[in-house]
Design an enzyme around this catalytic site. Structure first.
Site, PDB file in Angstrom:
ATOM      1  N   CYS A  15       0.851  -1.188   0.000  1.00 51.67           N
ATOM      2  CA  CYS A  15       0.000   0.000   0.000  1.00 51.67           C
ATOM      3  C   CYS A  15       0.889   1.241   0.000  1.00 51.67           C
ATOM      4  CB  CYS A  15      -0.889  -0.038   1.244  1.00 51.67           C
ATOM      5  SG  CYS A  15      -1.947   1.409   1.479  1.00 51.67           S
ATOM      6  N   HIS A  16       0.391   2.306  -0.616  1.00 50.78           N
ATOM      7  CA  HIS A  16       1.117   3.571  -0.674  1.00 50.78           C
ATOM      8  C   HIS A  16       1.209   4.295   0.657  1.00 50.78           C
ATOM      9  CE1 HIS A  16       1.783   4.510  -4.952  1.00 50.78           C
ATOM     10  NE2 HIS A  16       0.727   3.749  -5.175  1.00 50.78           N
ATOM     11  N   HIS A  68      -3.982   0.985   6.678  1.00 47.75           N
ATOM     12  CA  HIS A  68      -4.820   2.173   6.805  1.00 47.75           C
ATOM     13  C   HIS A  68      -4.976   2.639   8.253  1.00 47.75           C
ATOM     14  CE1 HIS A  68      -6.927   1.714   2.619  1.00 47.75           C
ATOM     15  NE2 HIS A  68      -5.615   1.809   2.534  1.00 47.75           N
TER      16      HIS A  68
END
Length: 432
Positions: A170-171, A200
């Site tokens: 994930c970025h 997240h």
């Protein structure tokens, strides 16, 4: 020759960035086989045309093919890069429109929250099937998932399939590191970071230069710019003491204090139903890509920072060691989160593979937030793996934003309406 398979290659924006990074690596020239899979024939054809254009621009001399049969595509893979959105725009629209009628507000809705729960119900079975196929067809391959909800799909694959080489990428972490370095006026390579938690909902545990914490410098920047502090992630940082990795519009949905309060979302600039706008933008990007291909315009992407999936692949194939952040099974990597859940931690990638590194225990206030997040994740995973519709209700009832907004009868009625609306996109046992 390394066989790299793209599942969901019709997401041409992600595929373009990852493939560009791979094709620009001179040590891999002539050593890559790119296999593209997507269930949509039109999108698959566009992805193949794009990959061939990128190959020609970079002079990568890759072997490129498009494959409508997923099992045939996977056979012999070294890496599988997946990005899927089961049900597409229409399913996501339902995830927003139905809760909206009940007075439940969302921004992104792809991780936890009602949108994340129902995305998980649609997506977990797909990834479990994919993991089982990879266990049989390419057991030594790495499944590099770029799909949300990552904490749910990772947990389900690792528990249900026996396939261990799942790594969600994930970025959020690398973007946050770059953002923090920029805020304090440092070059990224000057700064040392340690970040961990859940996808997240991770936190920057160490933010240092020359052995000295840069958090006091960040505090000074925030004190000098009141407008900069008017964001959810800054509010979370001030209250909990560590900077969160996720953007404000994401982070607002994972806790009970923002979304139901109109004054707070206005003060902190939280956009409502932001994901629908982004999906519209993604559809626009796809059409722009098709037009660029028809016009013969250059499409190779040259980024300063590599895509996380590409960085991991390049480190393994070239042997040039790199730190990457991955979402993997917790086996003591974070000591005060449950074993078996899917945690986000740093890993060392090199010719020996991708090796996650233990980070110890999180500060108690951070692990408390993560546990609240994991309640929703675990119950959604259990709903699918156990075929138990009751856990859909339980996940929604324990979701922080939903619980802060709606009474229990409305939560159950909303879930029933969403289950009916999604129909065959959900597992049969959930629909029963």
């Amino acid at each position: 020759m390394a066989r790299i398979v793209f599942i969901g290659a019709g997401d041409v924006d992600l595929m373009r960035r990852v493939v560009s990074d791979l094709f620009l690596a001179s040590p891999l020239r002539g050593r890559l086989e790119i296999v593209l899979h997507d269930p949509d024939p039109g999108r698959l054809a566009t992805a193949e045309a794009l990959a061939r254009t990128l190959d020609a621009e970079a002079g990568a001399r890759a072997v490129i093919s498009a494959c409508a049969d997923r099992r045939r595509a996977l056979d012999g893979a070294a890496f599988v890069v997946s990005h899927v959105d089961l049900g597409g725009f229409e399913a996501t629209l339902r995830d927003f429109e139905i809760p909206h009628r009940y007075g439940l507000r969302q921004t992104i809705g792809d991780t936890i929250g009602i949108g994340g729960i129902f995305r998980g119900l649609r997506t977990i079975p797909y990834f479990v099937d994919l993991g089982r196929e990879m266990a049989g067809l390419c057991p030594e391959a790495w499944l590099l998932s770029c799909s949300d909800p990552m904490a749910m799909t990772g947990w389900a694959v690792l528990e249900a399939t026996g396939f261990e080489r799942f790594a969600g990428v994930c970025h959020a972490v690398c973007d946050t590191h770059a953002y923090l370095a920029d805020l304090v006026g440092r070059e990224l390579d000057e700064v040392s970071f340690l970040t961990a938690g859940l996808n997240h909902q991770s936190f920057v545990l160490r933010f240092e230069a020359a052995g000295r914490s840069l958090y006091p410098e960040l505090d000074a920047v925030l004190a000098a710019d009141a407008e900069l502090g008017r964001h959810v992630r800054m509010e979370m940082y001030r209250r909990f003491g560590y900077f969160p990795t996720q953007s404000s519009e994401h982070a607002a949905e994972y806790v009970p204090w923002f979304m139901r309060h109109t004054a707070e979302t206005a003060r902190l600039g939280v956009p409502m139903e932001e994901h629908l706008r982004r999906l519209g933008q993604s559809m626009h990007v796809y059409e722009e890509t098709r037009r660029a291909l028809s016009a013969g315009r250059p499409l190779l992407v040259r980024w300063q920072h590599q895509e996380p999936a590409a960085a991991a692949i390049l480190a393994v194939l070239t042997g040039q060691e790199k730190e990457v952040y991955v979402n993997v099974r917790n086996r003591g990597l974070i000591g005060n989160l449950p074993d078996g859940c899917c945690v986000e931690v740093p890993a060392t990638a090199n010719a020996t593979g991708i090796r996650p590194r233990p980070v110890g225990e999180l500060p108690i206030q951070l692990v408390a937030l993560n546990r609240t997040f994991l309640n929703v994740v675990e119950l959604t995973v259990r709903a699918v793996l156990d075929g138990d519709r009751r856990h859909v209700y339980h996940a929604a009832m324990l979701d922080p934003n939903t619980a802060a907004t709606l009474p229990l009868p409305d939560i159950e009625a909303m879930c029933d309406e969403l289950i009916k609306a999604h129909g065959d996109l959900l597992p049969e046992a959930i629909r029963a």
